[in-house]
Structures are given as C-alpha cells and as structure tokens.
Design an enzyme around this catalytic site. Structure first.
Site, PDB file in Angstrom:
ATOM      1  CE  LYS A  67      -2.391  -1.347   3.618  1.00 37.67           C
ATOM      2  NZ  LYS A  67      -1.942  -2.764   3.746  1.00 37.67           N
ATOM      3  CB  THR A  68       3.765   2.352   2.048  1.00 36.51           C
ATOM      4  OG1 THR A  68       3.041   2.212   3.278  1.00 36.51           O
ATOM      5  CG2 THR A  68       4.656   3.579   2.126  1.00 36.51           C
ATOM      6  CG  ASP A 112       0.130   3.227   6.874  1.00 36.13           C
ATOM      7  OD1 ASP A 112      -0.811   2.571   6.373  1.00 36.13           O
ATOM      8  OD2 ASP A 112       1.160   2.697   7.332  1.00 36.13           O
TER       9      ASP A 112
END
Length: 342
Positions: A67-68, A112
């Site tokens: 995701k990052t 996040d």
C-alpha cells in the site's frame, strides 16, 4: 528469534532503508496485484490527459502487500511531491489543518492507517476532500466564529488494514477504492528474484521458490526472509551464493517452517490443541496461555492460520482444524487422550 510479521518489534533505520531501496518505483516494476495495477494506471493516465490531480485513492488490505509503495508510485508517476503521515499521528483537528494547509498544488498526501484518525479530524477531512476547503474555528463559546480556508488541490491516498472501521462518509469521498490480495507463491518468487538481483545475491529458481512458499503471501516478509538468507550465506562462507540448502538452513535457524509458520504460530496451535483439546477457547484465554497480547494473536497470528485452514473462529471461540492437528503430527483422538491424561 526475529518475527517477520508486522506487530512485534520496531524495524530499525537500516531495515527501513533497505526496504525502501527494494520498493519498485513504477507500476511496470510492481509485481502482482494485476487488476489493481491496471485500474490505477487508467486513473493516472486519465488525470494526466486532463491535467488535473488524480482522484482520492483508498487502498485496503493486510499489512505488507504494497500500500505504501503504491502511494509512492502514484506520486512518482503523477510527477508530484509526496507527503507521508499516519492516522495515529492525527489526533486533533488542528493537526490535520496544519498538514493540509501546508500542501502544495497537486501534492499527494499519504495517510497510513487512516481509520485510526481522531473523529474531529475525520469530519474536517470530509470537506477538504470534496471542496478543498476547511473551516477553522476561532474563539470559544458564544463568541466563536468559523473562518474558511481554501486549500491547494491535492490527492489523498489513504491506506487501511481494517476498512470496516472507516465511516461511510469518509469512504464515499474516495474516487477509487482498491483491495490488495495476498500474493501467490509464484508471484513472491518474482519478488524475491527482483530483490535478490538488487541485493547482489545469486539464487537458483528452487531457492527463490522456497522463500516464496514460506512468505505467508506477503512481499514484505519475502524480502525480510531473503535478507536473513543473504546474511546466513555471508556468515557461513557462501558469499553472495544462496542455494536451496542455504535457504533451508537459514529459515530453520529463524524457526520458519515449510509453510511459513514461525515460533508464535506454532505456540498458538500447540496451546489450542494440547491444552484445550482443539477448542473452542476464547481469544483472551488463548493469548494468556502463550504469553502474548490478545491483539497480537488476533491481528498477526490468526489471519494466516484462518486463511490456510488451520484455525476456525466460532461464536464460542477459536478451534483447531484437522489440518492443524496433522501439521503438528497429532490426530484428534491423540490430543483428547493426551489432555485427559494430564
């Protein structure tokens, strides 16, 4: 022993630097998640053709799936700067206001664990995402007044491991939502191949495949296992060569078995089977029996054991499946008899 998952120990700065160096810089380099990659590519291409910032993006899925990395790729392929933050760090509306007001036009803001933001900050984010504006309250009581503040257009990329905790008004303001799935072993083998090349480690296909099989469907774990194999090869005189025997020896040393279970996984299964006859048993009782926090068992151990069919969740508690008994070399009747003999 090292824990290769995401909740036990903080990662030191060297580990973070190495992980950062192994991240792909473009969608073309990104391995796996083919459908999500295609959807993101379309979104970015359309925004580029219309000369506007991409729509807000929500990425959900278990830890370690990229995701990052995808947020960084969105910024890179858009030619925009990237600002990093996290939900737990935004505990007041003022924190979010300061962050949003400092963004430059077109900047990509990555948050996040976005589901862990404070409620007041979430409500401020609604207006910011929709109208690129926030209202700042000045004063208190009857004399309080609201001052509107225009924001530069930006793209929010939110990441969450628990999308069900996001309020609907926030979820609905994302223009694109993607769920990242666990990787197949052959995809992880490609991840290992790419990372090994970047680390200067020469590995045959069988060795790469073995790491892929033991990586729990997670690229982050695959890269960490690869680095431990590299360390083992270096210390034991193999230099930059890592064959299947080296992989087996290194991962055995770190208590990672043939299907990716580590010490804590096996401790949970052992307690569930030997102490509680396979269950059902409550989560808190199970956690106490292995000396871990219930949250660690629920968020780190359980998802993989449930996914591979070794554990079940019932209204009465956790149960071990016949496959779990077999993996520990026991039959169901043996566990029951062993318990009765205590």
């Amino acid at each position: 022993m090292d824990d290769f998952r995401d909740a036990a120990e903080p990662i030191d700065e060297i580990e973070l630097a190495v992980e950062g160096a192994l991240r792909p810089a473009s969608l073309a380099e990104f391995v796996g998640q083919q459908k999500v990659r295609g959807q993101l590519q379309l979104l970015l291409d359309a925004a580029r053709m219309q000369q506007r910032p991409p729509d807000h993006i929500l990425l959900s899925g278990p830890p370690g799936l990229g995701k990052t990395t995808l947020a960084m790729i969105v910024a890179h392929e858009s030619g925009r700067a990237l600002r990093l933050s996290s939900g737990p760090a935004i505990q007041h509306a003022g924190d979010l206001a300061a962050l949003l007001s400092s963004l430059t036009p077109g900047e990509v803001l990555f948050i996040d664990e976005v589901h862990r933001m404070a409620r007041a900050a979430e409500e401020m984010l609604y207006l910011a995402m929709e109208d690129f504006r926030i209202d700042i309250m000045v004063g208190k009581g009857a004399g309080a007044t609201s001052i509107p503040l225009d924001l530069a257009p930006f793209t929010l990329v939110g990441a969450t491991t628990r999308s069900g905790l996001l309020p609907n008004p926030l979820r609905d303001r994302f223009g694109f939502t993607a769920h990242l799935e666990y990787y197949e072993p052959h995809e992880l083998e490609r991840v290992v191949e790419r990372s090994a090349s970047m680390l200067g480690v020469r590995m045959p296909a069988a060795a790469r495949a073995e790491i892929g099989r033991r990586s729990r469907g997670t690229p982050r774990i695959a890269n960490r296992l690869l680095r431990r194999v590299r360390d083992y090869a270096l210390v034991h005189g193999a230099g930059t060569e890592a064959d299947i025997e080296t992989v087996d020896a290194a991962l055995d040393l770190y208590d990672v078995d043939r299907i990716g279970l580590d010490r804590l996984d096996r401790a949970v299964l052992d307690a569930l089977i030997r102490r509680f006859r396979g269950g059902p048993v409550g989560l808190s009782t199970l956690a106490v029996s292995v000396g871990e926090e219930a949250e660690t068992i629920e968020s780190v151990v359980e998802p993989y054991l449930v996914r591979i069919g070794f554990m079940g969740r019932t209204p009465r508690g956790r149960i071990a499946t016949p496959e779990a008994f077999a993996h520990l070399g026991m039959g169901v009747s043996e566990a029951v008899l062993g318990f009765d003999d205590l």
